[in-house]
Scaffold this active site. Structure first.
Site, PDB file in Angstrom:
ATOM      1  N   CYS A 203       0.074   3.791   2.864  1.00  0.00           N
ATOM      2  CA  CYS A 203       0.592   3.218   4.121  1.00  0.00           C
ATOM      3  C   CYS A 203       2.177   3.289   4.235  1.00  0.00           C
ATOM      4  O   CYS A 203       2.501   3.848   5.160  1.00  0.00           O
ATOM      5  CB  CYS A 203       0.452   1.489   3.958  1.00  0.00           C
ATOM      6  SG  CYS A 203      -1.437   1.159   4.192  1.00  0.00           S
TER       7      CYS A 203
ATOM      8  N   CYS B 129       0.827  -1.134   0.070  1.00  0.00           N
ATOM      9  CA  CYS B 129       0.062   0.067  -0.022  1.00  0.00           C
ATOM     10  C   CYS B 129       0.860   1.229  -0.045  1.00  0.00           C
ATOM     11  O   CYS B 129       1.669   1.622   1.052  1.00  0.00           O
ATOM     12  CB  CYS B 129      -0.787  -0.090   1.192  1.00  0.00           C
ATOM     13  SG  CYS B 129      -1.672   1.368   1.654  1.00  0.00           S
TER      14      CYS B 129
END
Length: 150
Positions: free
Chosen positions: A71, A68
């Site tokens: 993230c 991600c």
């Protein structure tokens, strides 16, 4: 003075610590490692359950995955927030790729997602990447709303 239950980030043993001693760098009675490192604790499903249900500290969890982009962008800010929030809040990370069942159980639909747990129950959730100051501000505001302190 009431002792608090604090789960060790290293061996996951529950320790009793006087609230006045939280800022005095207490060590785990079992493994003798510091109870607070100023860094997020990586938790699997079993460790997550132990920290959330046995610790009397609020637990802030970042649900994330290695693939991600947002993230990974938020990771340094989350590290900075951990240094500011500990020792009054346990700051943790759960990799949703490794703990898929936990993500499903908690209905994590997007990542990164921050979830705040107080006394074993989720009191707030926020999806999307944030900066360190926003993470700290959001956490403190949610704790105030839940009647907890940080």
């Amino acid at each position: 003075m009431n002792p608090l239950h604090v789960v060790c980030p290293h061996c996951h043993t529950t320790n009793r610590v006087q609230s006045a001693d939280l800022s005095k760098a207490p060590d785990c009675g079992s493994c003798h490692q510091p109870l607070f490192t100023g860094h997020p604790v990586n938790l699997g499903a079993t460790e997550f359950e132990r920290h959330v249900t046995r610790s009397q500290l609020p637990v802030l969890v970042d649900f994330w995955a290695p693939w991600c982009g947002p993230c990974r962008m938020m990771a340094p800010a989350y590290e900075q927030a951990a240094a500011q929030l500990e020792p009054r809040v346990r700051v943790a990370k759960v990799n949703t790729e490794e703990a898929q069942g936990l993500g499903a159980q908690l209905n994590i639909r997007s990542i990164p997602t921050l979830a705040l747990f107080v006394n074993g129950r989720e009191v707030a959730r926020q999806a999307g990447a944030m900066g360190a100051a926003d993470i700290v501000r959001w956490t403190q505001a949610q704790l105030a709303r839940a009647g907890a302190t940080a």
